[in-house]
Enzyme design. Structure first.
Site, mmCIF file in Angstrom:
data_model
loop_
_atom_site.group_PDB
_atom_site.id
_atom_site.type_symbol
_atom_site.label_atom_id
_atom_site.label_comp_id
_atom_site.label_asym_id
_atom_site.label_seq_id
_atom_site.Cartn_x
_atom_site.Cartn_y
_atom_site.Cartn_z
ATOM 1 N N LYS A 72 0.836 -1.208 0.000
ATOM 2 C CA LYS A 72 0.000 0.000 0.000
ATOM 3 C C LYS A 72 0.867 1.252 0.000
ATOM 4 O O LYS A 72 0.621 2.200 -0.755
ATOM 5 C CB LYS A 72 -0.934 -0.009 1.213
ATOM 6 C CG LYS A 72 -2.011 -1.076 1.139
ATOM 7 C CD LYS A 72 -2.881 -1.108 2.379
ATOM 8 C CE LYS A 72 -3.944 -2.191 2.281
ATOM 9 N NZ LYS A 72 -4.851 -2.256 3.442
ATOM 10 N N GLN A 116 -4.361 -1.227 9.533
ATOM 11 C CA GLN A 116 -4.380 -2.580 8.977
ATOM 12 C C GLN A 116 -5.014 -3.567 9.955
ATOM 13 O O GLN A 116 -4.715 -3.567 11.146
ATOM 14 C CB GLN A 116 -2.957 -3.036 8.631
ATOM 15 C CG GLN A 116 -2.888 -4.322 7.839
ATOM 16 C CD GLN A 116 -3.499 -4.221 6.445
ATOM 17 O OE1 GLN A 116 -3.658 -3.141 5.909
ATOM 18 N NE2 GLN A 116 -3.806 -5.362 5.872
ATOM 19 N N ASP A 139 -10.648 3.259 4.177
ATOM 20 C CA ASP A 139 -11.126 1.877 4.186
ATOM 21 C C ASP A 139 -12.641 1.812 4.076
ATOM 22 O O ASP A 139 -13.197 0.761 3.775
ATOM 23 C CB ASP A 139 -10.709 1.199 5.507
ATOM 24 C CG ASP A 139 -9.414 0.406 5.387
ATOM 25 O OD1 ASP A 139 -8.688 0.304 6.379
ATOM 26 O OD2 ASP A 139 -9.146 -0.137 4.290
HETATM 27 N N1 LIG Z 1 -7.400 -1.974 7.026
HETATM 28 C C1 LIG Z 1 -7.590 -3.025 6.194
HETATM 29 N N2 LIG Z 1 -7.205 -4.254 6.563
HETATM 30 C C2 LIG Z 1 -7.432 -5.307 5.720
HETATM 31 C C3 LIG Z 1 -8.022 -5.114 4.464
HETATM 32 C C4 LIG Z 1 -8.443 -3.795 4.117
HETATM 33 O O1 LIG Z 1 -9.022 -3.554 3.039
HETATM 34 N N3 LIG Z 1 -8.195 -2.793 5.011
HETATM 35 N N4 LIG Z 1 -8.179 -6.169 3.559
HETATM 36 C C5 LIG Z 1 -7.511 -7.461 3.803
HETATM 37 C C6 LIG Z 1 -6.092 -7.581 3.284
HETATM 38 N N5 LIG Z 1 -5.723 -6.783 2.125
HETATM 39 C C7 LIG Z 1 -5.616 -5.443 2.328
HETATM 40 O O2 LIG Z 1 -5.165 -4.987 3.345
HETATM 41 C C8 LIG Z 1 -5.181 -7.322 0.942
HETATM 42 C C9 LIG Z 1 -5.152 -8.687 0.706
HETATM 43 C C10 LIG Z 1 -4.515 -9.197 -0.450
HETATM 44 C C11 LIG Z 1 -3.929 -8.330 -1.364
HETATM 45 C C12 LIG Z 1 -3.228 -8.833 -2.580
HETATM 46 O O3 LIG Z 1 -2.774 -8.049 -3.392
HETATM 47 N N6 LIG Z 1 -3.091 -10.145 -2.702
HETATM 48 C C13 LIG Z 1 -2.313 -10.689 -3.825
HETATM 49 C C14 LIG Z 1 -1.397 -11.789 -3.329
HETATM 50 C C15 LIG Z 1 -0.452 -11.212 -2.282
HETATM 51 C C16 LIG Z 1 0.466 -12.311 -1.724
HETATM 52 O O4 LIG Z 1 1.262 -12.824 -2.522
HETATM 53 O O5 LIG Z 1 0.334 -12.646 -0.535
HETATM 54 C C17 LIG Z 1 -3.282 -11.242 -4.882
HETATM 55 O O6 LIG Z 1 -4.414 -11.614 -4.490
HETATM 56 O O7 LIG Z 1 -2.871 -11.287 -6.047
HETATM 57 C C18 LIG Z 1 -3.975 -6.978 -1.137
HETATM 58 C C19 LIG Z 1 -4.581 -6.468 0.017
HETATM 59 C C20 LIG Z 1 -7.466 -7.719 5.300
HETATM 60 N N7 LIG Z 1 -7.032 -6.558 6.065
#
Ligand SMILES: Nc1nc2c(c(=O)[nH]1)N[C@@H](CN(C=O)c1ccc(C(=O)N[C@@H](CCC(=O)O)C(=O)O)cc1)CN2
Length: 304
Positions: A72, A116, A139
């Protein structure tokens, strides 16, 4: 799914590049969104002489959260924002965290704040979410923003559901009167997702752990959004022929491989479109966070 079976009529995808029965490329779409945000940020800087400021707070060392928050911070700076990551130790008290949030709320160079999740167990998540100024709540978790979404006055909307809607739009299929099923009822995905689908005039069913005959409910869906946190729970024979499947899951299977809540290999034989994990909803979550931050920045300067 043919046009005759549901209101999710046939037709070319929005950008014309995603043929039916295919994986929806979340990475490519996320790049498109980031490019849009980069141009918007350049306009903001030209007009206001400073970049939008995004402050990301991470408490503790949760491995996945370390990856996401780093991404991020990096992504926000790559589109020209002033992105800042605050890394606080797991022992940080609830009061110390609330003080940090209060300081960022008062900082005029800060347009977006996110904490987060998940937080360490000794910190009350609802208290922290409500401490962020609604105007800086990129968020979209604050009850005021959740209420605005529920009452048709959406302001800042959670990033993952927003990204899911953009992915559905990419299919070129109309949601008007379509049967949508959301599996999972979390405050950060399931519930706002249902609100967005309702706002697009879909007929929405919210399924959850107490739903009877979940496979049968899923089979009714023209659009199926799964956000439960259970590796490959949804199987191919739960999918209506031609359905659009959005997999929000972010799990590790028994061999440590990243996978979603949907068994992609069996589901994609029936789905018209399906999002892969990784490379589907995840990248869109980050891209839509950037979009929310730019939106919050413009709204703040407009509000004086
Ligand atoms: N304050 C917040 N916490 C959390 C959120 C949120 O929106 N706000 N969402 C989830 C986690 N999340 C963002 O924080 C998130 C999860 C996954 C990815 C992502 O790009 N995943 C990749 C793979 C990444 C890897 O290799 O591990 C993909 O799917 O291609 C981005 C953001 C919970 N917490």
């Amino acid at each position: 799914m043919s046009g005759s079976q549901s209101s999710l009529g046939g037709g070319a995808p929005a950008s014309g590049v995603t043929p039916p029965n295919s994986l929806l490329d979340g990475k490519a779409l996320a790049q498109k969104v980031r490019d849009e945000v980069r141009e918007d940020v350049a306009r903001f800087v030209a007009k206001h002489g400073r970049p939008p400021g995004l402050d990301v707070i991470l408490v503790g060392e949760d491995a996945a959260s370390v990856v996401y928050t780093r991404n991020k911070e990096k992504a926000s700076n790559e589109v020209g924002m002033r992105g800042r990551l605050h890394r606080l130790p797991a022992e940080t008290s609830e009061a110390e965290l609330l003080d940090r949030i209060a300081a960022l709320n008062a900082d005029e160079t800060v347009d977006g704040i996110l904490v987060q999740l998940p937080l360490p167990k000794h910190i009350r998540e609802d208290l922290v979410i409500e401490a962020v100024s609604p105007a800086k709540d990129v968020d979209g978790f604050h009850p005021i923003n959740a209420g605005r979404l529920a009452t048709g006055k959406a302001s800042l909307v959670p990033c993952t559901p927003t990204g899911c809607m953009r992915l559905i739009a990419e299919t070129g299929r109309s949601l008007e009167g379509a049967r949508a099923v959301v599996v999972g009822r979390s405050n950060i995905v399931g519930k706002p997702m249902a609100m967005l689908l309702l706002g697009a005039n879909a007929t929405v069913t919210m399924a959850h752990s107490r739903t009877k005959d979940l496979p049968a409910v899923c089979r009714e869906a023209d659009v199926l959004v799964v956000a439960v946190g259970r590796a490959r729970m949804v199987k191919g024979d739960w999918i209506k022929e031609g359905a659009v499947v959005i997999d929000v899951g972010m799990n590790r299977d028994e061999s440590g491989k990243l996978c979603g809540d949907v068994d992609t290999e069996s589901a994609r034989t029936r789905a018209s479109f399906i999002t892969p994990v990784p490379g589907g909803v995840g990248p869109m979550t980050i891209a839509c966070l950037l979009q929310n931050t730019a939106r919050a920045a413009w709204a703040r300067v407009a509000g004086g």
